[in-house]
Design a protein around this motif. Structure first.
Motif, short mmCIF file in Angstrom:
data_model
loop_
_atom_site.label_atom_id
_atom_site.label_comp_id
_atom_site.label_asym_id
_atom_site.label_seq_id
_atom_site.Cartn_x
_atom_site.Cartn_y
_atom_site.Cartn_z
N MET A 123 25.08 149.93 140.61
CA MET A 123 25.88 149.61 139.43
C MET A 123 24.96 149.17 138.30
O MET A 123 24.04 148.38 138.52
CB MET A 123 26.90 148.51 139.76
N PRO A 124 25.20 149.64 137.06
CA PRO A 124 24.34 149.24 135.95
C PRO A 124 24.37 147.74 135.72
O PRO A 124 25.36 147.06 136.00
CB PRO A 124 24.95 149.99 134.76
N ASP A 125 23.26 147.20 135.21
CA ASP A 125 23.15 145.79 134.88
C ASP A 125 23.41 145.61 133.39
O ASP A 125 22.69 146.16 132.56
CB ASP A 125 21.74 145.29 135.24
N TYR A 126 24.46 144.86 133.06
CA TYR A 126 24.84 144.67 131.67
C TYR A 126 24.42 143.30 131.13
O TYR A 126 24.97 142.84 130.12
CB TYR A 126 26.35 144.86 131.52
N HIS A 127 23.47 142.66 131.79
CA HIS A 127 23.09 141.30 131.39
C HIS A 127 22.57 141.27 129.95
O HIS A 127 22.93 140.37 129.18
CB HIS A 127 22.04 140.74 132.34
N ASP A 128 21.74 142.23 129.58
CA ASP A 128 21.20 142.24 128.21
C ASP A 128 22.30 142.46 127.18
O ASP A 128 22.28 141.85 126.10
CB ASP A 128 20.13 143.33 128.07
N ASP A 129 23.27 143.31 127.50
CA ASP A 129 24.40 143.51 126.59
C ASP A 129 25.25 142.25 126.48
O ASP A 129 25.74 141.92 125.39
CB ASP A 129 25.25 144.68 127.07
N LEU A 130 25.42 141.55 127.58
CA LEU A 130 26.18 140.31 127.56
C LEU A 130 25.46 139.24 126.74
O LEU A 130 26.09 138.51 125.97
CB LEU A 130 26.42 139.82 128.99
N ARG A 131 24.15 139.15 126.91
CA ARG A 131 23.38 138.21 126.09
C ARG A 131 23.52 138.54 124.61
O ARG A 131 23.67 137.65 123.77
CB ARG A 131 21.90 138.25 126.49
N LEU A 132 23.49 139.82 124.27
CA LEU A 132 23.67 140.24 122.88
C LEU A 132 25.06 139.85 122.38
O LEU A 132 25.20 139.38 121.24
CB LEU A 132 23.45 141.74 122.75
N ALA A 133 26.07 140.02 123.22
CA ALA A 133 27.43 139.64 122.82
C ALA A 133 27.50 138.16 122.47
O ALA A 133 28.20 137.76 121.52
CB ALA A 133 28.42 139.98 123.94
N HIS A 134 26.79 137.32 123.21
CA HIS A 134 26.75 135.89 122.90
C HIS A 134 26.07 135.64 121.55
O HIS A 134 26.52 134.79 120.77
CB HIS A 134 26.04 135.12 124.01
N VAL A 135 25.00 136.36 121.28
CA VAL A 135 24.31 136.22 119.99
C VAL A 135 25.25 136.62 118.85
O VAL A 135 25.34 135.94 117.82
CB VAL A 135 23.03 137.07 119.97
N LEU A 136 25.97 137.73 119.04
CA LEU A 136 26.93 138.18 118.04
C LEU A 136 28.02 137.14 117.82
O LEU A 136 28.42 136.86 116.67
CB LEU A 136 27.55 139.50 118.48
N ALA A 137 28.51 136.57 118.91
CA ALA A 137 29.58 135.57 118.81
C ALA A 137 29.09 134.31 118.12
O ALA A 137 29.83 133.69 117.33
CB ALA A 137 30.14 135.25 120.19
N ASP A 138 27.86 133.89 118.41
CA ASP A 138 27.31 132.71 117.74
C ASP A 138 27.29 132.91 116.23
O ASP A 138 27.65 132.01 115.46
CB ASP A 138 25.89 132.43 118.23
N ALA A 139 26.85 134.09 115.80
CA ALA A 139 26.79 134.37 114.37
C ALA A 139 28.19 134.42 113.75
O ALA A 139 28.43 133.87 112.67
CB ALA A 139 26.07 135.69 114.14
N ALA A 140 29.13 135.06 114.45
CA ALA A 140 30.50 135.15 113.95
C ALA A 140 31.14 133.78 113.87
O ALA A 140 31.85 133.47 112.91
CB ALA A 140 31.32 136.09 114.83
N ASP A 141 30.92 132.96 114.91
CA ASP A 141 31.51 131.62 114.93
C ASP A 141 31.07 130.80 113.71
O ASP A 141 31.88 130.09 113.09
CB ASP A 141 31.10 130.87 116.20
N ALA A 142 29.81 130.89 113.36
CA ALA A 142 29.30 130.14 112.21
C ALA A 142 30.00 130.59 110.93
O ALA A 142 30.36 129.77 110.07
CB ALA A 142 27.79 130.31 112.09
N THR A 143 30.22 131.90 110.81
CA THR A 143 30.87 132.44 109.62
C THR A 143 32.34 132.06 109.54
O THR A 143 32.83 131.61 108.50
CB THR A 143 30.73 133.98 109.61
N THR A 144 33.06 132.22 110.64
CA THR A 144 34.50 131.95 110.62
C THR A 144 34.80 130.46 110.50
O THR A 144 35.71 130.06 109.77
CB THR A 144 35.18 132.52 111.88
#
Length: 266
Positions: free
Chosen positions: A1-22
């Protein structure tokens, strides 16, 4: 099964940036609000958060496609990021803290695009939930500070807690009678709305929830979080995944009975 850990880490980075904006514009007295053609509101924060996420993805995942509520789809290929910059914009506008940024990565397969990563970040509630395919679902503030999610073990509709958003859509689809029968059959009903019922299903604090009309960006992140927590997420017609234009989510045990009510088979 593919490992999506790097994509999940990126999703957290995206959410951190969005949270600051909203959060910067939440409850702002000069918040700019427009009405879209479908008569739903959109704020400057919706647009800014989506633009910010898209900018990060263009740099970090230039080959991936992006689908967002505010700016549509760009790119093609087997990987597609799906974004709802503020799920619960009406709450956001009124100062109600129940809203979230939804981020999902979907991949093409034999049964079409399905979510493989999902993250829901509700900064005004100080809550965040996430999941990756085959890796489980979690809640916390970071990848290193999290608790694993597990759906409830409730086995009877009579003992179930049901969450929903409103009654309007059910009536428009001709499903109101079945839905009202479901509310009467359940132990408890509450209208939490938007992303939150699905997160509570994943946490095990709610057993079933359903909505009659949704877009893909409303569901993609929620779907994999519920599924990785051990539950089921389908359309009201029982098709697995977030592609059906509506949603039913449960702890799994109650799912067939939930679908039976909303389709008036009980």
């Amino acid at each position: 099964m593919p490992d999506y850990h790097d994509d999940l880490r990126l999703a957290h980075v995206l959410a951190d940036a969005a949270d600051a904006t909203t959060m910067d514009r939440f409850k702002a007295l000069d918040l700019k609000v427009e009405t879209k053609p479908d008569m739903t509101p959109v704020t400057e924060a919706d647009k800014a958060a989506e633009e910010l996420i898209r900018g990060h993805l263009h740099r970090a995942r230039p080959r991936d496609a992006i689908l967002g509520e505010e700016f549509g789809i760009e790119g093609t290929g087997p990987r597609r990021w799906v974004i709802d910059p503020i799920d619960g914009t009406k709450n956001y506008v009124r100062g109600v803290p129940v809203w979230a940024t939804l981020i999902s990565l979907m991949e093409a397969g034999d049964d079409g695009f399905q979510p493989v990563v999902g993250l829901v970040s509700a900064p005004a509630l100080n809550r965040r939930w996430w999941a990756a395919k085959g890796a489980g679902a979690f809640s916390g503030r970071s990848l290193t500070s999290a608790s694993r999610l597990q759906v409830s073990k409730v086995e009877r509709i009579a003992d179930a807690s049901l969450a929903y958003s409103s009654l309007t859509g059910w009536e428009e689809q001709g499903r109101l009678d079945g839905f009202m029968d479901l509310t009467r059959a359940c132990w408890r009903t509450r209208g939490y709305g938007d992303f939150w019922p699905y997160m509570m299903v994943a946490e095990g604090s709610v057993d079933i929830c359903a909505e009659p009309e949704l877009s893909l960006w409303d569901m993609a992140a929620n779907a994999i979080i519920v599924q990785e927590a051990g539950g089921r997420f389908t359309s009201l017609d029982g098709v697995s995944g977030p592609g059906g234009g509506n949603a039913a989510a449960s702890n799994g045990t109650l799912h067939d009975e939930l679908l039976g009510y909303v389709n008036q088979r009980y």
